[in-house]
Design a protein around this motif. Structure first.
Motif, PDB file in Angstrom:
ATOM      1  N   ASN A  25       0.806  -1.221   0.000  1.00  7.83           N
ATOM      2  CA  ASN A  25       0.000   0.000   0.000  1.00  7.83           C
ATOM      3  C   ASN A  25       0.845   1.280   0.000  1.00  7.83           C
ATOM      4  OD1 ASN A  25      -2.845  -1.079   0.366  1.00  7.83           O
ATOM      5  ND2 ASN A  25      -1.800  -2.074   2.088  1.00  7.83           N
ATOM      6  N   THR A  26       2.090   1.180  -0.393  1.00  6.78           N
ATOM      7  CA  THR A  26       2.967   2.353  -0.353  1.00  6.78           C
ATOM      8  C   THR A  26       2.379   3.516  -1.135  1.00  6.78           C
ATOM      9  OG1 THR A  26       4.889   0.884  -0.208  1.00  6.78           O
ATOM     10  CG2 THR A  26       5.303   3.180  -0.784  1.00  6.78           C
ATOM     11  N   GLU A  27       1.934   3.274  -2.349  1.00  9.24           N
ATOM     12  CA  GLU A  27       1.419   4.352  -3.188  1.00  9.24           C
ATOM     13  C   GLU A  27       0.108   4.911  -2.664  1.00  9.24           C
ATOM     14  OE1 GLU A  27       2.513   6.219  -5.799  1.00  9.24           O
ATOM     15  OE2 GLU A  27       4.403   5.324  -5.168  1.00  9.24           O
ATOM     16  N   ALA A  28      -0.749   4.054  -2.138  1.00 10.25           N
ATOM     17  CA  ALA A  28      -2.035   4.517  -1.613  1.00 10.25           C
ATOM     18  C   ALA A  28      -1.827   5.440  -0.416  1.00 10.25           C
ATOM     19  CB  ALA A  28      -2.909   3.326  -1.222  1.00 10.25           C
ATOM     20  N   ILE A  29      -0.927   5.061   0.473  1.00  8.11           N
ATOM     21  CA  ILE A  29      -0.646   5.900   1.650  1.00  8.11           C
ATOM     22  C   ILE A  29       0.016   7.202   1.221  1.00  8.11           C
ATOM     23  CG2 ILE A  29       0.682   6.032   3.793  1.00  8.11           C
ATOM     24  CD1 ILE A  29       0.239   2.992   4.089  1.00  8.11           C
ATOM     25  N   LYS A  30       0.905   7.110   0.247  1.00  5.89           N
ATOM     26  CA  LYS A  30       1.556   8.323  -0.273  1.00  5.89           C
ATOM     27  C   LYS A  30       0.524   9.286  -0.867  1.00  5.89           C
ATOM     28  CE  LYS A  30       5.154   9.912  -3.485  1.00  5.89           C
ATOM     29  NZ  LYS A  30       4.280  10.907  -4.160  1.00  5.89           N
ATOM     30  N   LYS A  31      -0.406   8.755  -1.633  1.00  9.87           N
ATOM     31  CA  LYS A  31      -1.429   9.611  -2.243  1.00  9.87           C
ATOM     32  C   LYS A  31      -2.282  10.285  -1.178  1.00  9.87           C
ATOM     33  CE  LYS A  31      -1.845   7.033  -6.596  1.00  9.87           C
ATOM     34  NZ  LYS A  31      -2.720   6.118  -7.393  1.00  9.87           N
ATOM     35  N   ALA A  32      -2.615   9.562  -0.122  1.00  2.00           N
ATOM     36  CA  ALA A  32      -3.426  10.145   0.948  1.00  2.00           C
ATOM     37  C   ALA A  32      -2.663  11.268   1.649  1.00  2.00           C
ATOM     38  CB  ALA A  32      -3.823   9.057   1.940  1.00  2.00           C
ATOM     39  N   ILE A  33      -1.365  11.051   1.910  1.00  3.52           N
ATOM     40  CA  ILE A  33      -0.543  12.080   2.562  1.00  3.52           C
ATOM     41  C   ILE A  33      -0.391  13.295   1.651  1.00  3.52           C
ATOM     42  CG2 ILE A  33       1.807  12.596   3.345  1.00  3.52           C
ATOM     43  CD1 ILE A  33       1.900   9.724   4.451  1.00  3.52           C
ATOM     44  N   ASP A  34      -0.151  13.059   0.373  1.00  7.63           N
ATOM     45  CA  ASP A  34      -0.009  14.172  -0.577  1.00  7.63           C
ATOM     46  C   ASP A  34      -1.295  14.991  -0.661  1.00  7.63           C
ATOM     47  OD1 ASP A  34       2.579  13.438  -1.125  1.00  7.63           O
ATOM     48  OD2 ASP A  34       2.119  12.451  -3.027  1.00  7.63           O
ATOM     49  N   ALA A  35      -2.425  14.309  -0.706  1.00  5.94           N
ATOM     50  CA  ALA A  35      -3.706  15.006  -0.808  1.00  5.94           C
ATOM     51  C   ALA A  35      -3.978  15.818   0.453  1.00  5.94           C
ATOM     52  CB  ALA A  35      -4.833  14.003  -1.041  1.00  5.94           C
ATOM     53  N   CYS A  36      -3.656  15.246   1.601  1.00 10.07           N
ATOM     54  CA  CYS A  36      -3.841  15.934   2.882  1.00 10.07           C
ATOM     55  C   CYS A  36      -2.962  17.187   2.946  1.00 10.07           C
ATOM     56  CB  CYS A  36      -3.519  14.988   4.033  1.00 10.07           C
ATOM     57  SG  CYS A  36      -3.726  15.703   5.667  1.00 10.07           S
ATOM     58  N   ASN A  37      -1.726  17.041   2.578  1.00  9.12           N
ATOM     59  CA  ASN A  37      -0.788  18.174   2.583  1.00  9.12           C
ATOM     60  C   ASN A  37      -1.237  19.270   1.603  1.00  9.12           C
ATOM     61  OD1 ASN A  37       1.932  19.089   0.848  1.00  9.12           O
ATOM     62  ND2 ASN A  37       2.114  19.378   3.059  1.00  9.12           N
ATOM     63  N   LYS A  38      -1.667  18.868   0.422  1.00  2.00           N
ATOM     64  CA  LYS A  38      -2.082  19.834  -0.600  1.00  2.00           C
ATOM     65  C   LYS A  38      -3.334  20.593  -0.174  1.00  2.00           C
ATOM     66  CE  LYS A  38      -2.982  20.157  -5.575  1.00  2.00           C
ATOM     67  NZ  LYS A  38      -3.103  19.407  -6.859  1.00  2.00           N
ATOM     68  N   ALA A  39      -4.178  19.921   0.623  1.00  2.18           N
ATOM     69  CA  ALA A  39      -5.417  20.550   1.087  1.00  2.18           C
ATOM     70  C   ALA A  39      -5.189  21.451   2.293  1.00  2.18           C
ATOM     71  CB  ALA A  39      -6.445  19.474   1.418  1.00  2.18           C
ATOM     72  N   GLY A  40      -3.945  21.596   2.707  1.00  2.00           N
ATOM     73  CA  GLY A  40      -3.635  22.449   3.854  1.00  2.00           C
ATOM     74  C   GLY A  40      -3.488  21.712   5.156  1.00  2.00           C
ATOM     75  N   GLY A  41      -3.621  20.383   5.098  1.00  2.00           N
ATOM     76  CA  GLY A  41      -3.400  19.576   6.284  1.00  2.00           C
ATOM     77  C   GLY A  41      -4.655  18.899   6.785  1.00  2.00           C
ATOM     78  N   GLY A  42      -4.464  18.010   7.758  1.00  2.00           N
ATOM     79  CA  GLY A  42      -5.567  17.247   8.317  1.00  2.00           C
ATOM     80  C   GLY A  42      -5.080  15.915   8.827  1.00  2.00           C
ATOM     81  N   LYS A  43      -5.975  14.930   8.808  1.00  2.00           N
ATOM     82  CA  LYS A  43      -5.677  13.618   9.375  1.00  2.00           C
ATOM     83  C   LYS A  43      -5.730  12.549   8.284  1.00  2.00           C
ATOM     84  CE  LYS A  43      -7.442  12.654  13.394  1.00  2.00           C
ATOM     85  NZ  LYS A  43      -8.450  12.302  14.451  1.00  2.00           N
ATOM     86  N   VAL A  44      -4.638  11.808   8.138  1.00  2.00           N
ATOM     87  CA  VAL A  44      -4.614  10.647   7.249  1.00  2.00           C
ATOM     88  C   VAL A  44      -4.906   9.427   8.110  1.00  2.00           C
ATOM     89  CG1 VAL A  44      -3.178   9.166   5.804  1.00  2.00           C
ATOM     90  CG2 VAL A  44      -3.059  11.662   5.562  1.00  2.00           C
ATOM     91  N   ILE A  45      -6.011   8.760   7.815  1.00  2.00           N
ATOM     92  CA  ILE A  45      -6.490   7.675   8.671  1.00  2.00           C
ATOM     93  C   ILE A  45      -6.124   6.317   8.087  1.00  2.00           C
ATOM     94  CG2 ILE A  45      -8.551   6.556   9.597  1.00  2.00           C
ATOM     95  CD1 ILE A  45      -9.868   9.315   9.687  1.00  2.00           C
ATOM     96  N   ILE A  46      -5.510   5.498   8.927  1.00  2.00           N
ATOM     97  CA  ILE A  46      -5.326   4.082   8.611  1.00  2.00           C
ATOM     98  C   ILE A  46      -6.270   3.313   9.531  1.00  2.00           C
ATOM     99  CG2 ILE A  46      -3.727   2.138   8.571  1.00  2.00           C
ATOM    100  CD1 ILE A  46      -1.490   4.038   7.924  1.00  2.00           C
ATOM    101  N   PRO A  47      -7.327   2.728   8.977  1.00  2.00           N
ATOM    102  CA  PRO A  47      -8.348   2.083   9.815  1.00  2.00           C
ATOM    103  C   PRO A  47      -7.915   0.695  10.292  1.00  2.00           C
ATOM    104  CG  PRO A  47      -8.940   1.861   7.511  1.00  2.00           C
ATOM    105  CD  PRO A  47      -7.668   2.674   7.546  1.00  2.00           C
ATOM    106  N   SER A  48      -8.783   0.048  11.016  1.00  2.00           N
ATOM    107  CA  SER A  48      -8.504  -1.296  11.516  1.00  2.00           C
ATOM    108  C   SER A  48      -8.193  -2.245  10.367  1.00  2.00           C
ATOM    109  CB  SER A  48      -9.711  -1.806  12.308  1.00  2.00           C
ATOM    110  OG  SER A  48      -9.471  -3.110  12.785  1.00  2.00           O
ATOM    111  N   GLY A  49      -7.213  -3.098  10.586  1.00  2.00           N
ATOM    112  CA  GLY A  49      -6.800  -4.053   9.562  1.00  2.00           C
ATOM    113  C   GLY A  49      -5.289  -4.079   9.433  1.00  2.00           C
ATOM    114  N   LYS A  50      -4.798  -4.989   8.617  1.00  2.00           N
ATOM    115  CA  LYS A  50      -3.363  -5.133   8.399  1.00  2.00           C
ATOM    116  C   LYS A  50      -2.993  -4.532   7.045  1.00  2.00           C
ATOM    117  CE  LYS A  50      -2.821  -9.355  11.171  1.00  2.00           C
ATOM    118  NZ  LYS A  50      -1.918  -8.793  12.184  1.00  2.00           N
TER     119      LYS A  50
END
Length: 477
Positions: free
Chosen positions: A75-100
Motif C-alpha cells: 500500500n505504499t502508493e495509496a498511503i503516499k497519495k493520501a498524505i499528498d492530498a492531505c498536505n495539498k489541502a492544507g493539512g488534516g488527518k490521514v487515517i489508517i483504519p482497523s486491519g493489516k
C-alpha cells in the motif's frame, strides 16, 4: 571605666564582618534552596513551550486512495497519495483504519497527522529494495545517504503520528537484524555485516575526512539498517499513543528537531540497537507517559559521533522525561555514547524502572574520541525495582568497536539525583569512572536509598559525591 578606642573600633569592625559573613551564608543557603526548589520549574517551562499541534478538521482515509487491508497488498502508493492530498489541502488527518496494511516507507509532510485507528497494524515490507532510493539519514551519530527510515519526515513542520494502532517493522532474525553481526540475532558466519570494511569503517573514514553527506552513499549492497521513525530537521513534532515493535535499528529518532512531544507511546522491540527514543541534536523535547521494553537503551540522548558531531555542533538540550516505565534495556535514561556536540539541561522525574534485564537506571557514556559534555542533569522521584549493574553509571572510558582513545577530553558535571528508592541495586550503587585529566564534577545524591547492591560505591577520578540523607545497603552517607 575607660574605653580603649582603637580596640573598640577594631572589635566593632570584626563584629560587623562576622555579621555580614553570617548573613551572606544565610543568603547563599537560601539561594541554593531556591535553586533546588525551582529547577523543575524550568522543566515545566520547557513543556509549556512545546505547543499543542493543531490540524484542520479534514480526514483522508487510505482506503479511499486504494489501500487494501489484507496484510499482503503493498500500500505504499495509496498511503503516499493520501498524505499528498492531505498536505495539498492544507493539512488534516490521514487515517489508517482497523486491519493489516503492508507498506514500504512512509514519508510524512507538513500539517499531516498520520492516525492509526484501534486495530490498525502497519506491516513494513521485508523487501529492502522498497526502501530505495536512499535518503539523507544517519547511522550511529553520522550522517549518510542510506535506506529510508520506515517512517520519515525531512524538513517538515507540524507533523504527527497518533492513534492506538501498531507499527510493525517486521525485523527479525531473517530480516535486517543479521546485519548487526551477532549470531543470536541471526547472523551467519562469513556473510556480510555492518562491521565489514565497506560498511561502518567506510562511513567512519568519510566522516573523519569531512566527505559531503551527499557523497556518503550506502543503501543497496551495504549492511546498514534503517531507522524506524525519523523526523529530520523538523519543527513541532508529535508522536502519540501508538506502539512500535520489531524495529530494524533505533526506534524513535528525532534529529535536528525543535519542539518534540513523544507521549503514551509503547516501544516493545528487542532487536540489536533497538533503542526506544534517541533525541539527537534536538531541543525542547518532552517524553511523557511512555513504556519502553527494548533491546538497547530505553532513552538515549545523543549529539553526533566524533568528527561528525563536532562538524554539526548542535547540543541536545532541554529534554524532559517523566511518568515513563522502563523495562528491559541497557539503560533507563542514557546520555551518549554519540555525544560529541554535548548534552545539557535534562530533567527526569516520576519514572519507574524495573527489570532483571535493565542494566542501569541513569547512564552517561563517552570517551576521548567522542569528547563532548554532559551538564545539568536532574533526576527526581524514581522508583527502581531492579537493575543489573548500577543505579548511576558514569563512564568516560566507554569503548565499542575497539580502542576509543583520542584528543577530545569529555566533561561531565552537575549530575543530581533526588528522591530515589532502589530495591535491588545490582553490582554497584554508584559506579563512576572519570579521567585524571577530567574529573567528574558536582554529583549529588539527595534522599537516595539503594538496597541490595553488591558494592556500595566504585568511584574513580571524580570530585567527592555530595550525599544528603542517602543510604546504600543501610549505610548512611
Amino acid at each position: 571605666m575607660k574605653i580603649n578606642t582603637p580596640f573598640s573600633a577594631y572589635a566593632i569592625i570584626c563584629m560587623s564582618l562576622l555579621f555580614l559573613t553570617f548573613n551572606a551564608c544565610k543568603t547563599k543557603g537560601k539561594e541554593k534552596e531556591i535553586v533546588e526548589t525551582d529547577v523543575f520549574n524550568k522543566a515545566d517551562k520547557i513543556i509549556s513551550s512545546i505547543k499543542v499541534l493543531d490540524f484542520p478538521n479534514k480526514s483522508f482515509n487510505v482506503i479511499d486512495f486504494g489501500a487494501v487491508a489484507d496484510g499482503e497488498t503493498n500500500n505504499t502508493e495509496a498511503i503516499k497519495k493520501a498524505i499528498d492530498a492531505c498536505n495539498k489541502a492544507g493539512g488534516g488527518k490521514v487515517i489508517i483504519p482497523s486491519g493489516k496494511f503492508l507498506t514500504g516507507p512512509i514519508h510524512l509532510k507538513s500539517n499531516v497527522n498520520l492516525h492509526l485507528e484501534a486495530g490498525a497494524e502497519v506491516l513494513f515490507s521485508k523487501n529492502h529494495k522498497d526502501y530505495l532510493p536512499v535518503v539523507h539519514t544517519s547511522y550511529e551519530g553520522q550522517e549518510l545517504m542510506n535506506y529510508s527510515p520506515l517512517i520519515y519526515a525531512y524538513k517538515q513542520n507540524n507533523i504527527a503520528v497518533t492513534g492506538s494502532g501498531t507499527f510493525n517493522g517486521q525485523a527479525g532474525k531473517t530480516n535486517w537484524w543479521p546485519w548487526c553481526g551477532a549470531e543470536r540475532y541471526g547472523h551467519i558466519e562469513n556473510t556480510p555485516q555492518q562491521k565489514d570494511d565497506h560498511n561502518l569503517p567506510r562511513l567512519w573514514a568519510m566522516a573523519e575526512n569531512n566527505t559531503p553527506v551527499s557523497e556518503r552513499t550506502f543503501g543497496e549492497g551495504y549492511q546498514l539498517r534503517p531507522l524506524f521513525i525519523q523526523p529530520f530537521e523538523c519543527e513541532n513534532v508529535l508522536i502519540q499513543g501508538v506502539t512500535f515493535t520489531n524495529a530494524p535499528f533505533w526506534v524513535i529518532h528525532p534529529i535536528k528537531c525543535n519542539y518534540v512531544r513523544v507521549e503514551e507511546v509503547t516501544v516493545s522491540s528487542h532487536g540489536p540497537n533497538n533503542d526506544g527514543c534517541d533525541p539527537e541534536y534536538s531541543k525542547n523535547v518532552h517524553i511523557n507517559n511512555c513504556t519502553f521494553d527494548t533491546g538497547d537503551d530505553c532513552i538515549a540522548i545523543k549529539s553526533g559521533r566524533n568528527n561528525d558531531g563536532r562538524r554539526v555542533n548542535i547540543p541536545s538540550e532541554n529534554i524532559v522525561v517523566e511518568n515513563c516505565n522502563m523495562k528491559d534495556g541497557h539503560g533507563g535514561v542514557v546520555m551518549g555514547s554519540e555525544i560529541s556536540a554535548g548534552v545539557r539541561n535534562v530533567y527526569v522525574r516520576n519514572c519507574k524502572m524495573n527489570s532483571p534485564e535493565l542494566d542501569r537506571a541513569i547512564r552517561i557514556k563517552t570517551n576521548t574520541l567522542r569528547g563532548g559534555f554532559v551538564e545539568n542533569v536532574y533526576v527526581k522521584n524514581i522508583e527502581v525495582g531492579q537493575v543489573k549493574e548500577a543505579v548511576l553509571r558514569i563512564n568516560l572510558y566507554y569503548a565499542i568497536y575497539g580502542p576509543q582513545e583520542g584528543d577530545f577530553m569529555p566533561v561531565v558535571k552537575n549530575i543530581h539525583l533526588q528522591d530515589i528508592n532502589v530495591e535491588n541495586g545490582g553490582k554497584y550503587g554508584v559506579l563512576i569512572k572519570g579521567r585524571p585529566e577530567s574529573f567528574v564534577k558536582n554529583v549529588t545524591l539527595t534522599n537516595v536509598h539503594i538496597k541490595n547492591a553488591e558494592t556500595d560505591l566504585s568511584v574513580e577520578n571524580s570530585e567527592p559525591i555530595i550525599f544528603k540523607n542517602t543510604t546504600i545497603n543501610g549505610k548512611k552517607y
